[in-house]
Design a protein around this motif. Structure first.
Motif, PDB file in Angstrom:
ATOM      1  N   GLY A   1       0.816  -1.272   0.036  1.00  0.00           N
ATOM      2  CA  GLY A   1      -0.170   0.132  -0.033  1.00  0.00           C
ATOM      3  C   GLY A   1       0.826   1.252   0.022  1.00  0.00           C
ATOM      4  O   GLY A   1       0.294   2.391   0.387  1.00  0.00           O
ATOM      5  N   VAL A   2       1.953   1.353  -0.622  1.00  0.00           N
ATOM      6  CA  VAL A   2       3.075   2.293  -0.616  1.00  0.00           C
ATOM      7  C   VAL A   2       2.900   3.032  -1.940  1.00  0.00           C
ATOM      8  O   VAL A   2       3.232   2.219  -2.874  1.00  0.00           O
ATOM      9  N   PRO A   3       2.364   4.174  -2.424  1.00  0.00           N
ATOM     10  CA  PRO A   3       2.564   4.788  -3.561  1.00  0.00           C
ATOM     11  C   PRO A   3       3.646   4.998  -4.246  1.00  0.00           C
ATOM     12  O   PRO A   3       4.538   5.387  -3.280  1.00  0.00           O
ATOM     13  N   TYR A   4       3.865   4.991  -5.372  1.00  0.00           N
ATOM     14  CA  TYR A   4       5.229   5.309  -6.010  1.00  0.00           C
ATOM     15  C   TYR A   4       4.681   5.733  -7.475  1.00  0.00           C
ATOM     16  O   TYR A   4       3.813   5.477  -7.924  1.00  0.00           O
ATOM     17  N   THR A   5       5.661   6.434  -8.107  1.00  0.00           N
ATOM     18  CA  THR A   5       5.506   6.899  -9.298  1.00  0.00           C
ATOM     19  C   THR A   5       6.218   6.170 -10.439  1.00  0.00           C
ATOM     20  O   THR A   5       5.804   6.262 -11.545  1.00  0.00           O
ATOM     21  N   SER A   6       7.472   5.800 -10.072  1.00  0.00           N
ATOM     22  CA  SER A   6       8.248   4.962 -10.994  1.00  0.00           C
ATOM     23  C   SER A   6       9.222   3.922 -10.248  1.00  0.00           C
ATOM     24  O   SER A   6       9.536   4.038  -9.099  1.00  0.00           O
ATOM     25  N   VAL A   7       9.472   3.116 -10.996  1.00  0.00           N
ATOM     26  CA  VAL A   7      10.361   1.927 -10.613  1.00  0.00           C
ATOM     27  C   VAL A   7      11.190   1.596 -11.705  1.00  0.00           C
ATOM     28  O   VAL A   7      10.653   0.946 -12.751  1.00  0.00           O
ATOM     29  N   VAL A   8      12.669   1.866 -11.984  1.00  0.00           N
ATOM     30  CA  VAL A   8      13.235   1.660 -13.114  1.00  0.00           C
ATOM     31  C   VAL A   8      14.708   1.170 -12.644  1.00  0.00           C
ATOM     32  O   VAL A   8      15.228   1.238 -11.401  1.00  0.00           O
TER      33      VAL A   8
ATOM     34  N   LEU B   1       9.280   7.459  -4.565  1.00  0.00           N
ATOM     35  CA  LEU B   1       7.790   7.067  -3.899  1.00  0.00           C
ATOM     36  C   LEU B   1       6.989   8.285  -4.091  1.00  0.00           C
ATOM     37  O   LEU B   1       7.467   9.503  -4.428  1.00  0.00           O
ATOM     38  N   GLY B   2       5.729   8.000  -3.700  1.00  0.00           N
ATOM     39  CA  GLY B   2       4.643   9.122  -3.963  1.00  0.00           C
ATOM     40  C   GLY B   2       5.117  10.129  -2.845  1.00  0.00           C
ATOM     41  O   GLY B   2       5.772   9.935  -1.734  1.00  0.00           O
ATOM     42  N   VAL B   3       4.468  11.399  -2.899  1.00  0.00           N
ATOM     43  CA  VAL B   3       4.412  12.502  -2.110  1.00  0.00           C
ATOM     44  C   VAL B   3       4.300  12.132  -0.495  1.00  0.00           C
ATOM     45  O   VAL B   3       5.020  12.337   0.158  1.00  0.00           O
ATOM     46  N   ASN B   4       3.181  11.369  -0.270  1.00  0.00           N
ATOM     47  CA  ASN B   4       2.758  10.916   1.053  1.00  0.00           C
ATOM     48  C   ASN B   4       3.141   9.750   1.420  1.00  0.00           C
ATOM     49  O   ASN B   4       2.409   8.977   2.379  1.00  0.00           O
ATOM     50  N   ALA B   5       3.967   9.102   0.584  1.00  0.00           N
ATOM     51  CA  ALA B   5       4.302   7.573   0.945  1.00  0.00           C
ATOM     52  C   ALA B   5       5.005   7.278   2.137  1.00  0.00           C
ATOM     53  O   ALA B   5       5.642   8.076   2.820  1.00  0.00           O
TER      54      ALA B   5
ATOM     55  N   LYS C   1       7.754   6.013   4.182  1.00  0.00           N
ATOM     56  CA  LYS C   1       8.922   5.772   3.642  1.00  0.00           C
ATOM     57  C   LYS C   1       9.722   4.429   4.633  1.00  0.00           C
ATOM     58  O   LYS C   1      10.283   3.460   4.281  1.00  0.00           O
ATOM     59  N   ALA C   2       9.357   4.505   5.991  1.00  0.00           N
ATOM     60  CA  ALA C   2       9.709   3.547   6.789  1.00  0.00           C
ATOM     61  C   ALA C   2       9.044   1.968   6.413  1.00  0.00           C
ATOM     62  O   ALA C   2       9.481   1.109   6.403  1.00  0.00           O
ATOM     63  N   LYS C   3       7.857   2.239   6.030  1.00  0.00           N
ATOM     64  CA  LYS C   3       7.019   1.133   5.556  1.00  0.00           C
ATOM     65  C   LYS C   3       7.595   0.387   4.398  1.00  0.00           C
ATOM     66  O   LYS C   3       7.820  -0.650   4.239  1.00  0.00           O
ATOM     67  N   ALA C   4       7.744   1.244   3.347  1.00  0.00           N
ATOM     68  CA  ALA C   4       8.595   0.902   2.137  1.00  0.00           C
ATOM     69  C   ALA C   4       9.879   0.168   2.353  1.00  0.00           C
ATOM     70  O   ALA C   4      10.149  -0.926   1.927  1.00  0.00           O
ATOM     71  N   GLN C   5      10.747   0.817   2.939  1.00  0.00           N
ATOM     72  CA  GLN C   5      12.119   0.245   3.472  1.00  0.00           C
ATOM     73  C   GLN C   5      11.966  -0.964   4.193  1.00  0.00           C
ATOM     74  O   GLN C   5      12.709  -2.169   3.680  1.00  0.00           O
ATOM     75  N   GLN C   6      10.915  -1.116   5.088  1.00  0.00           N
ATOM     76  CA  GLN C   6      10.860  -2.371   5.848  1.00  0.00           C
ATOM     77  C   GLN C   6      10.445  -3.692   4.765  1.00  0.00           C
ATOM     78  O   GLN C   6      11.001  -4.692   4.855  1.00  0.00           O
ATOM     79  N   HIS C   7       9.620  -3.380   4.015  1.00  0.00           N
ATOM     80  CA  HIS C   7       9.137  -4.470   3.132  1.00  0.00           C
ATOM     81  C   HIS C   7       9.944  -4.919   1.978  1.00  0.00           C
ATOM     82  O   HIS C   7      10.059  -6.046   1.631  1.00  0.00           O
TER      83      HIS C   7
ATOM     84  N   GLN D   1      12.670  11.237  -1.647  1.00  0.00           N
ATOM     85  CA  GLN D   1      11.563  10.422  -2.188  1.00  0.00           C
ATOM     86  C   GLN D   1      12.151   9.200  -3.260  1.00  0.00           C
ATOM     87  O   GLN D   1      11.292   8.383  -3.489  1.00  0.00           O
ATOM     88  N   THR D   2      13.301   9.034  -3.152  1.00  0.00           N
ATOM     89  CA  THR D   2      13.972   8.133  -3.845  1.00  0.00           C
ATOM     90  C   THR D   2      14.846   6.861  -3.022  1.00  0.00           C
ATOM     91  O   THR D   2      15.544   7.323  -2.240  1.00  0.00           O
ATOM     92  N   LEU D   3      14.247   5.713  -3.318  1.00  0.00           N
ATOM     93  CA  LEU D   3      14.829   4.553  -2.687  1.00  0.00           C
ATOM     94  C   LEU D   3      15.640   3.951  -3.806  1.00  0.00           C
ATOM     95  O   LEU D   3      15.248   3.732  -4.661  1.00  0.00           O
ATOM     96  N   THR D   4      16.792   3.739  -3.405  1.00  0.00           N
ATOM     97  CA  THR D   4      17.815   2.929  -4.386  1.00  0.00           C
ATOM     98  C   THR D   4      18.301   1.787  -3.626  1.00  0.00           C
ATOM     99  O   THR D   4      18.699   1.386  -2.536  1.00  0.00           O
TER     100      THR D   4
END
Length: 619
Positions: free
Chosen positions: A164-171, A182-186, A188-194, A209-212
């Motif tokens: 349920g983490v919004p994102y704009t692109s994965v490349v 990631l999206g503006v209101n994403a 981030k901690a939840k995204a990193q955990q998963h 907003q960028t996860l690498t």
């Protein structure tokens, strides 16, 4: 009293007839041949005009052919007089016919049709005896990395979407990293955990907003190694489907695979099936034919889409996002749609692929789903007089049906020919190649070398027979003749059983055959010496023969069973040459017990059993 049941004579006669019939095909030599088939199944006709063309090419080069014939299997077979003409013909036809055809060497049987109708075939010979094809294939590791990292991109999207983490692109950023914006209101901690849970082998960093997700060199090496191992397993499955006797499939270095196929008849089909990478891809349709045609004309293809073509060259816009591929396949069977009569493949996906298909169909009922047939075929072209290996990729939309209802793991797809359906099902069942491969070396282990090995092996077995028979004839006289007949039947039975079982005869097999002859000699020596002991003790001749066989049989059984257990252990735990030696030894032991105890006794009873006033015997 010396007696022998009449039914046993009928059994021996039946064994003799069986052995003669199933050993007979080995007496017919095979013709050196050149086999021509289509590089892609069903793409080009193999017919009479092609046969005439090949006859003309061979006649022009003054290479006489015994016959040029189109076979029922859809191949064309050119029979030649010797291996030199076979090699010349193959080297001549390859560049003249071009990359649309596969030209391969083979050996064509010459046994009569009635033997084939009884399933009587010559025993396969190993590469050391018959010769065969030696391939060296190179795995395209860059393609393997691209395929796996593209899958990682899709997995990152699925992980973020499921969390349920919004994102704009994965490349992807080359082979170095995966970039998720990631999206503006994403969260981030939840995204990193998963992502850490799903990709423990990748490094994870956050900046704004960028996860690498960094891909370390160890992970790239692991992907490359797994690609080699997956291709090895897939090749083993594919080659096993041909029934090749004792194939050799092994890794060489970091990116090569060695394949040896001894005496394979359909080498052209083997080459095509070994190197072909056929799979299915399921993608959402994002634009109909008119929109696709306009996008191609105006060069305005949407960034999330790609233009594909049907078999009729009609363009279609499909999503770049791969929904399900052949990697998620569990089983595939060719089938015929009972309602339309169209050929296709019945597919079963694994849990991951089935869940993806279920999720997609739940949300997209009434929309269209595109099914893309992808095949990568190794081809050979002539550049500046040299053969150059390359890979030709064939992609086409075989179906773009509307999703009528929800489905998941099990479904059917149509749009293929009967031959394509069968070929695709076989390749999907054997497993997908992790990466395409090219033939970097194709070498024929010369049948002349095999002929020399066969000659020497046959000579060795022949001399062992001659020595044994000469000794028996001189030392045991009439019972020496009986032993010789039993030994000859033993050899005939071994050849017949190995031919019927499809067991491979190799140089170690010749050693096993010679050993079984020696053990059969031992059994007959025990019997003959036991008869002599009874005669020295004053036992009448007929009673001495009966007692000699009765008392020696237990010893023969015990000694042969211990040797048999050793042979079974060699066969169960050995590989390659050891198994070839063991199977010949096992069959030889079983037949030698039968011929020494039963057959020789039957012959002795036939000669001496009816004499009422027998005073002496020639032993």
């Amino acid at each position: 009293m010396l007696t022998f049941a009449r039914w046993k004579y009928f059994a021996i006669l039946a064994v003799l007839i069986f052995s003669v019939i199933y050993a007979l095909p080995n007496a017919y030599p095979q013709d050196p041949s050149v086999q021509v088939s289509a590089a892609k199944a069903g793409s080009i006709a193999i017919d009479a005009p092609l046969a005439k063309r090949i006859e003309g090419i061979l006649a022009e080069a003054k290479i006489p052919a015994k016959s040029v014939k189109v076979e029922e299997q859809g191949n064309l077979l050119v029979r030649l007089a010797d291996t030199e003409q076979q090699t010349r013909a193959a080297d001549l036809l390859r560049p003249r016919l071009g990359s649309d055809y596969v030209v391969a060497l083979s050996l064509a049987p010459t046994a009569p049709q009635w033997l084939d109708s009884l399933a009587a075939k010559p025993m396969p010979r190993g590469l050391d005896l018959q010769g065969g094809v030696h391939f060296v294939m190179q795995v395209d590791q860059n393609a393997a990395l691209d395929k796996r990292l593209d899958a990682y991109v899709e997995d990152v999207r699925s992980t973020l979407r499921d969390a349920g983490v919004p994102y704009t692109s994965v490349v992807r950023r080359g082979n170095e990293a995966l970039i998720a914006t990631l999206g503006v209101n994403a969260d981030k901690a939840k995204a990193q955990q998963h992502l850490r849970q799903s990709f423990p082998n990748l490094g994870l960093s956050l900046e704004g907003q960028t996860l690498t997700l960094d891909v370390p060199q160890s992970e790239l090496s692991r992907i490359s190694l797994e690609a080699i191992e997956q291709n090895l397993n897939t090749l083993r499955n594919r080659i096993n489907a041909f029934g090749v006797a004792e194939p050799v499939i092994q890794r060489q270095g970091t990116d090569r695979i060695v394949i040896q196929l001894p005496g394979l008849q359909d080498t052209a089909e083997a080459k095509r099936q070994i190197g072909a990478t056929a799979t299915l891809e399921f993608r959402a349709v994002t634009g109909e034919e008119n929109a696709a045609a306009a996008a191609v004309k105006d060069r305005s293809v949407p960034p999330d889409s790609r233009v594909y073509y049907t078999a009729q060259k009609v363009p279609l816009l499909l999503s770049k996002r791969l929904l399900v591929s052949g990697d998620q396949l569990v089983n595939a069977q060719p089938m015929t749609d009972p309602q339309t009569g169209r050929q296709g493949v019945s597919i079963t996906l694994n849990s991951v692929g089935g869940q993806r298909m279920l999720d997609h169909t739940l949300e997209n009922v009434g929309k269209r789903l595109g099914i893309v047939y992808v095949e990568q075929i190794p081809t050979t072209s002539i550049v500046d007089g040299k053969e150059v290996q390359s890979i030709r990729t064939d992609e086409r939309v075989i179906n773009s049906a509307t999703i009528q209802g929800v489905f998941g793991k099990n479904f059917q797809t149509t749009g293929l020919s009967a031959e394509e359906s069968k070929s695709l099902a076989n390749q999907l069942k054997s497993g997908a190649l992790a990466a395409p491969m090219v033939f970097v070396e194709e070498r024929v282990v010369g049948p002349s070398l095999g002929a020399e090995n066969v000659k020497r092996g046959t000579t060795a077995v022949l001399y062992s027979f001659v020595f044994a028979l000469t000794f028996f004839l001189i030392y045991y006289r009439m019972f020496g003749l009986i032993t010789c007949l039993a030994l000859l039947l033993n050899l005939l039975m071994v050849i017949a059983l190995m031919s019927l079982m499809g067991a491979t005869m190799s140089l170690p097999g010749f050693a096993g055959l010679a050993l079984s002859v020696g053990m059969s000699v031992d059994a007959n020596v025990l019997i003959n010496e036991r008869i002599r002991e009874e005669l020295r003790a004053g036992v009448p001749p007929q009673a001495a023969i009966a007692t000699g066989y009765d008392k020696a049989s237990g010893t023969i059984f015990d000694s042969n069973m211990t040797a048999l257990l050793a042979g079974v252990a060699l066969w169960a735990f050995g590989t390659g040459s050891l198994q070839g030696f063991a199977i010949t030894m096992i069959i030889g032991i079983l037949t030698s017990v039968f011929t020494a105890v039963t057959v020789s006794r039957g012959i002795a009873t036939l000669i001496y059993g009816g004499r009422r006033k027998l005073k002496s015997i020639a032993i």
